[in-house]
Each structure stands twice: as C-alpha cells, then as structure tokens.
Scaffold this motif. Structure first.
Motif, PDB file in Angstrom:
ATOM      1  N   ALA A   6       0.837  -1.203   0.000  1.00 19.61           N
ATOM      2  CA  ALA A   6       0.000   0.000   0.000  1.00 19.61           C
ATOM      3  C   ALA A   6       0.872   1.253   0.000  1.00 19.61           C
ATOM      4  CB  ALA A   6      -0.927  -0.015   1.216  1.00 19.61           C
ATOM      5  N   GLY A  29       4.022   1.524  -1.012  1.00 18.27           N
ATOM      6  CA  GLY A  29       4.749   1.602  -2.277  1.00 18.27           C
ATOM      7  C   GLY A  29       3.885   2.101  -3.407  1.00 18.27           C
ATOM      8  N   SER A  30       2.662   1.571  -3.487  1.00 21.77           N
ATOM      9  CA  SER A  30       1.759   1.981  -4.566  1.00 21.77           C
ATOM     10  C   SER A  30       1.378   3.451  -4.422  1.00 21.77           C
ATOM     11  CB  SER A  30       0.505   1.112  -4.561  1.00 21.77           C
ATOM     12  OG  SER A  30       0.793  -0.186  -5.015  1.00 21.77           O
ATOM     13  N   ALA A  31       1.067   3.871  -3.197  1.00 23.06           N
ATOM     14  CA  ALA A  31       0.686   5.270  -2.976  1.00 23.06           C
ATOM     15  C   ALA A  31       1.851   6.205  -3.284  1.00 23.06           C
ATOM     16  CB  ALA A  31       0.209   5.460  -1.537  1.00 23.06           C
ATOM     17  N   ALA A  44       4.376   5.660  -5.286  1.00 24.79           N
ATOM     18  CA  ALA A  44       4.629   5.659  -6.732  1.00 24.79           C
ATOM     19  C   ALA A  44       3.613   6.537  -7.451  1.00 24.79           C
ATOM     20  CB  ALA A  44       4.575   4.230  -7.265  1.00 24.79           C
ATOM     21  N   ILE A  45       2.376   6.472  -7.021  1.00 26.86           N
ATOM     22  CA  ILE A  45       1.343   7.318  -7.623  1.00 26.86           C
ATOM     23  C   ILE A  45       1.704   8.784  -7.455  1.00 26.86           C
ATOM     24  CG2 ILE A  45      -1.036   8.113  -7.311  1.00 26.86           C
ATOM     25  CD1 ILE A  45      -1.752   5.122  -6.777  1.00 26.86           C
ATOM     26  N   THR A  63       2.586  10.427 -11.072  1.00 26.96           N
ATOM     27  CA  THR A  63       1.411  11.041 -11.700  1.00 26.96           C
ATOM     28  C   THR A  63       1.666  12.522 -11.886  1.00 26.96           C
ATOM     29  OG1 THR A  63       0.025   9.453 -10.542  1.00 26.96           O
ATOM     30  CG2 THR A  63      -1.083  11.351 -11.542  1.00 26.96           C
ATOM     31  N   ILE A  98      -2.212  15.377 -10.412  1.00 23.54           N
ATOM     32  CA  ILE A  98      -3.077  14.591  -9.540  1.00 23.54           C
ATOM     33  C   ILE A  98      -3.988  15.538  -8.788  1.00 23.54           C
ATOM     34  CG2 ILE A  98      -1.277  14.567  -7.750  1.00 23.54           C
ATOM     35  CD1 ILE A  98      -2.371  11.816  -6.893  1.00 23.54           C
ATOM     36  N   GLU A  99      -5.231  15.172  -8.713  1.00 29.27           N
ATOM     37  CA  GLU A  99      -6.184  16.030  -8.014  1.00 29.27           C
ATOM     38  C   GLU A  99      -5.789  16.155  -6.543  1.00 29.27           C
ATOM     39  OE1 GLU A  99      -8.165  13.919 -11.407  1.00 29.27           O
ATOM     40  OE2 GLU A  99      -6.770  13.426  -9.794  1.00 29.27           O
ATOM     41  N   TRP A 104      -7.086  13.418  -4.258  1.00 24.31           N
ATOM     42  CA  TRP A 104      -6.347  12.158  -4.304  1.00 24.31           C
ATOM     43  C   TRP A 104      -4.979  12.305  -3.636  1.00 24.31           C
ATOM     44  CZ3 TRP A 104      -7.982   7.443  -5.113  1.00 24.31           C
ATOM     45  CH2 TRP A 104      -9.120   7.216  -5.908  1.00 24.31           C
ATOM     46  N   ARG A 146      -5.393  12.216  -0.004  1.00 28.10           N
ATOM     47  CA  ARG A 146      -5.773  10.865   0.422  1.00 28.10           C
ATOM     48  C   ARG A 146      -4.550   9.958   0.476  1.00 28.10           C
ATOM     49  NH1 ARG A 146     -10.578   8.273  -2.864  1.00 28.10           N
ATOM     50  NH2 ARG A 146     -11.513  10.182  -2.069  1.00 28.10           N
ATOM     51  N   PHE A 147      -3.704  10.034  -0.533  1.00 26.82           N
ATOM     52  CA  PHE A 147      -2.543   9.140  -0.546  1.00 26.82           C
ATOM     53  C   PHE A 147      -1.498   9.549   0.500  1.00 26.82           C
ATOM     54  CE2 PHE A 147      -3.893   6.224  -3.487  1.00 26.82           C
ATOM     55  CZ  PHE A 147      -4.311   6.775  -4.685  1.00 26.82           C
ATOM     56  N   ASN A 164      -2.804   8.079   3.573  1.00 26.36           N
ATOM     57  CA  ASN A 164      -2.628   6.613   3.559  1.00 26.36           C
ATOM     58  C   ASN A 164      -1.182   6.241   3.878  1.00 26.36           C
ATOM     59  OD1 ASN A 164      -5.291   6.350   2.848  1.00 26.36           O
ATOM     60  ND2 ASN A 164      -4.890   5.745   0.723  1.00 26.36           N
ATOM     61  N   GLU A 223      -0.610   6.713   7.582  1.00 30.76           N
ATOM     62  CA  GLU A 223      -1.258   5.662   8.387  1.00 30.76           C
ATOM     63  C   GLU A 223      -0.527   4.332   8.225  1.00 30.76           C
ATOM     64  OE1 GLU A 223      -5.854   7.346   7.929  1.00 30.76           O
ATOM     65  OE2 GLU A 223      -5.215   5.531   6.881  1.00 30.76           O
ATOM     66  N   ASP A 224      -0.200   4.015   7.009  1.00 30.73           N
ATOM     67  CA  ASP A 224       0.438   2.719   6.760  1.00 30.73           C
ATOM     68  C   ASP A 224       1.862   2.680   7.313  1.00 30.73           C
ATOM     69  OD1 ASP A 224      -1.202   2.187   3.546  1.00 30.73           O
ATOM     70  OD2 ASP A 224      -1.697   1.429   5.566  1.00 30.73           O
TER      71      ASP A 224
END
Lengths: 435, 123
Positions: A148, A150-152, A154-155, A159, A162-163, A166, A169-170, A173, A176-177
């Motif tokens: 989670a 890593g994906s966030a 990378a986004i 990107t 990005i709005e 979002w 939010r990332f 995340n 938290e993670d």
C-alpha cells in the motif's frame, strides 16, 4: 589402518590370524572355498546360521564380526546411491566399495548424514513459514502494508497532475500505513525473539529433547533422589533444553519420570525387577501400577542395575513417535513413523490389551528381541469425550531360553530402509530395493 | 464505448484505493469487494471483464474462490489475476493448478498491475 571393517574382511582377518586355511574353514561350515572367498571379499552377504557357525569356528562372538556400525554405514551408502544421478550400474555394490575403501566409504556416509540433516533444516524452516499461522499472518500483514505504501508513493511521484483530493488521500494513507508498518514490524520482531530465544533454528524441538535424554542415558538422577529439582534447573543441564517449544515437550516427560520414580524408587525397583525376571506384568502387580509406567521405569534403569538395557518407544494415536530410546540392534527412525508391524502399532488397535511378541529384525544383522506393548488412555476421562491413547513399547534382547516358544514377527526400522520384499504392510518404497 | 470493468476482491482499503486510482486513470471502472464468502456472488452480479483476487481474504481463501469460479460455467474462462503477499512456489503452483490466469506477488509495481490487467482484458 581403517577402523571400520565389513564382516567379510573381519572373517578373513580372523581366519588368517588363527592360521586356518580358507578351504578348511569353508569345509567345516559346509560351504565351498569359492563361496567363502566371495564372503571374505564382501561380494556376498552373510548372516543368520552361517555367520553364527563361522563365528563359532573362529572362536569369536558373532557381534565382533558384524559390529553394528556396518549396517548403518551400508544404509547410508545405499541412500547416497539412491539419490545419485549416476546410473546404478556404474555404482558398485555398496559392500564392495566399503570393503575396498572403508575410509572413503565412511566419508561418503558422513556426508550423506550431513546432507540429510541440512535438508531437514531447510525443510523445517520452510515448513515453519508455511504452517506457522501467526508468522504467516504477520508477514502477510507486513507485505500488504508495504504494498500500500509503495503503490501510494509511486502514484504521488509518477502522476503528473493529480487532483488535490487524491493527493491528500494518498499522503494520509502513507502516513497511516507507515505507522502500521512500524507496529507490525515490532510485533514480528517480538514474536521471533520470543519463539527463537537462543535456539538453533535448525534443530527441531523434538531433536533437542531426544538429544538431552540420550546424553543422560535416559536416566535422570536429579529426579531419583531430589524430586525437588524443578524443570527450570533440569533444562539448564547440558546439553541444555532451550526454547519454549522444546521445554514444553520435555515437561510432561519429566512429570512422568517423577511419578515413576516416586512409585518405583531405586534401588528397590532394581531388586524387584530382577526377582520378577524383568517381566513387566509381574512388576506391575507388585507395585499396583500400570504397564506403561513399568515400561518407562525399566527403560530408565542405569546400566549398573541391569545387564541387558531396555529400549523404549512411545507413540501418540497418530502413530508419530514421541519418545525414543534405542538399543543396539533395534534401530529407531529419526523422522516419521516406525515399521507398521511393530507391536507398538498393534497395541493402538487394541487399547488396554497387553501385547508380547518376539520380533526379528531384517537386514544383514538379524537379531531377535522381546517386545512388550500396551496402549493406555492419557489425560482425564469423561463420558462426553473420546479417550486419547498413547502406545508404549518396551524392547529387550530376546533370550531364547527365557520363555516358551513364540511366533516370531519379522520387523524393520521403517519402510524406507527395509529390504524385506512382499511386505503387505509396506507404505513406501525402500531405498534398498534394487541393491 | 462502455468502460471495461475490474472487480477487485481485496480487504486492504489502501491497496484498493491505489489500484482504483491506477486503473481508473486508464479508463477502467473499478468495483471492490472485501468479503470472501460473498465474492463469487459479487462476480456473478457485476459481470466484470477481469477479476483481481487476493489469496488471503476474510472467511474464504482466494484459492477456494478461484476453484468456485472455474467450476461455474459462466465464469470458468473469466480472466483472474491472483495477488498474494507470499511469493512461495507452493502458492504459485496452487494458483496455476486452480486456473489463475496470472499470479502476482505483493509488493507489485503499479505499472505491472496496469499492464497485466490490460493484457488479460485483451486476451
């Protein structure tokens, strides 16, 4: 000078030392000189009556010619050959190789044992990862959290536009993670520290306990004369029992030992046992105690109290061996179950019925043993639950004069290393087939 | 042109959000579902073009769900990408045996998820 010699070589050496011609010895036991020559050069196996007669002619004991080490050495060489990719016809029979190059044969055998141990170590570590649910769950949680994050991340990096929603939010995340990852990592470290302690992860807890009892000769003086010796102190006696898993396996064994020692104290027990001709049933009547306790007590007798040591095997209802005490000539498998023909397993099928059988081992060094077995319930009994049975088998070398004639049951150590053909009880192929 | 639909069967909310973001940028409709017990019913209801299925789920494992999908005539050929946090050979073998179209271990690269889903949809 090789220290381990095969039977044929020993016969030859003894014959030559005795000044007996090959043809004379052969004739005296009813075989041709040619055949004796093959035996002496380890090109033919020998056992049973012929070996006994030759030993008699050479005025030595049979065991001095066979020694027992030889059986184990040949078994290991055959195991090595069964695993080799070399075509079998390029591998000389193990006896010839061992006979010609005993030093190299021992080296190969030692290497086979080491490889087997290492394979078991890898398997146990892999098995732990596969079958330890707590460890598996902890690792899954860890990797999911890392995924989670890593994906966030990378986004956010990759990107272009990005709005804000979002992005926020990332960021949240990841925050938290990250905290969750820190907690999970700490929990995993704590878990591993708690379970491993100072234990060698390569050794199974059962091995640790087995080694401890074997090193003590299965006799624990601290529990004979000092029943106040607690488990914590026993665990520290070298080779120490480290790790909660091994200690939890050892604790009930210590409890049984204490109870047996209290009920049947030495040295009186040794006197009673000898007077009863080591008949477990008579001993059990004397002490008003169950047979399994007598079996354990006889197996725990130190050498000064009995001429012939007793072996002991205990298994649970699944057939898995939970306690092993070997004696010369009756080998016990280190892993897995024993021979299905052992009275131990027959006892499981007839709970509370005592069994006594004369068993004869297979292989080069055929010997007979008297085996006693019984399966008894353990734990509390109740009307609302099925009893749990444990089977115990006592083994002692069979004295032919000591009992009425018995049917003899041929048994092995385990199917994998048993050469007996056409056994209806066989559950897996033997590595010895084809040799 | 109707967007292609992915059903993501996963119980980690932040992974769901990340995959949803990645795939929706590429024009995918992403539907998520977290409960293993009702996963097969959700597949039948949503009729996705591709399923992304995590192995470790509450109540029912991804392997069991995959077996149920392959046993159903309507879903036996549905492209399924399995995700797992364990990269052991055994999981790979099970995934292949039970009929997974692809197998991917966590952590994965975002681009890899996207390219694999695109490939499965085109297959």
């Amino acid at each position: 000078m090789p220290t381990k010699m095969l039977t044929g070589t020993k016969i030859r050496e003894r014959r030559i030392a005795s000044g007996i011609r090959q043809s004379a010895l052969a004739g005296s036991v009813g075989i041709s000189a040619t055949y004796l020559n093959l035996i002496e050069h380890n090109k033919r196996r020998i056992g049973g009556k012929l070996l006994s007669e030759i030993a008699s002619k050479l005025q030595v004991s049979q065991t001095s010619l066979t020694d027992g080490i030889e059986e184990a050495l040949l078994g290991k060489l055959q195991l090595a050959a069964s695993r080799a990719s070399t075509p079998r016809d390029e591998l000389e029979p193990a006896e010839e190789f061992a006979g010609r190059y005993p030093g190299w044969a021992s080296l190969v055998a030692d290497q086979v044992e080491r490889i087997t141990d290492l394979e078991q170590m890898v398997e146990s570590l892999s098995d732990r990862l596969s079958h330890d649910p707590a460890l598996s769950d902890a690792l899954h949680d860890l990797l999911s959290t890392v995924t989670a994050i890593g994906s966030a991340a990378a986004i956010l990096v990759e990107t272009d536009q990005i709005e804000d929603e979002w992005r926020d939010r990332f960021h949240r995340n990841i925050h938290e993670d990250s905290q969750r990852l820190a907690t999970s990592s700490q929990s995993l470290v704590t878990f591993l520290e708690t379970t491993d302690e100072k234990v060698d992860p390569a050794i199974e807890p059962r091995d640790i306990v087995d080694n401890w009892f074997a090193a003590r000769g299965h006799h624990i003086p601290e529990l004979e004369h000092n029943n106040s010796c607690d488990n914590a102190a026993l665990f520290e006696i070298e080779p120490s029992i480290k790790g909660s898993a091994a200690q939890s396996l050892a604790a009930p064994l210590f409890a049984n030992y204490r109870a047996d020692a209290d009920a049947m104290p030495l040295p009186e027990f040794a006197t009673v046992a000898e007077a009863a001709n080591y008949d477990p049933a008579r001993i059990a009547v004397h002490y008003s105690i169950d047979l399994a306790s007598v079996f354990r007590r006889l197996a725990a007798l130190p050498s000064e109290y009995c001429k012939d040591p007793f072996g002991l095997v205990v298994c649970d209802a699944s057939g898995a061996l939970t306690y092993r005490k070997e004696i010369d000539g009756f080998s016990l498998p280190r892993f897995g179950s024993g021979c299905p023909l052992w009275p131990l397993y027959q006892a499981l099928s007839k709970p509370a019925v005592p069994i006594r059988r004369v068993v004869e081992t297979t292989g080069r060094d055929i010997q007979q043993f008297l085996a006693y077995a019984v399966a008894q319930p353990v734990g509390s009994l109740g009307f609302d639950k099925e009893p749990r049975y444990v089977a115990t088998m006592l083994i002692v070398r069979f004295q032919k004069h000591s009992a009425a004639a018995h049917d003899v049951e041929q048994v092995g150590m385990s199917c994998r290393v048993c050469a007996r053909s056409k056994c209806s009880a066989r559950r897996e192929a033997s590595i010895l087939q084809g040799f | 042109m109707m967007a292609k639909r992915v059903l993501l069967i996963e119980d980690e909310p932040n992974i769901i959000q990340a995959i949803r973001f990645i795939l929706s940028r590429d024009g995918w409709e992403v539907v998520s579902h977290s409960d293993g017990n009702t996963a097969v019913a959700e597949v039948l209801k949503r009729d996705p073009d591709v399923v992304i299925l995590d192995v470790m789920l509450p109540n029912k494992s991804g392997f069991e769900i995959l077996q149920d999908l392959r046993a159903d005539e309507t879903t036996k050929d549905l492209p399924v990408l399995m995700l797992t946090a364990r990269g052991q050979n055994r999981d790979r073998e099970l995934a292949t045996r039970y009929g997974a179209s692809r197998f991917m271990t966590k952590p994965f690269a975002n681009s890899e998820i996207l390219s694999t889903v695109q490939e499965l949809a085109g297959a």
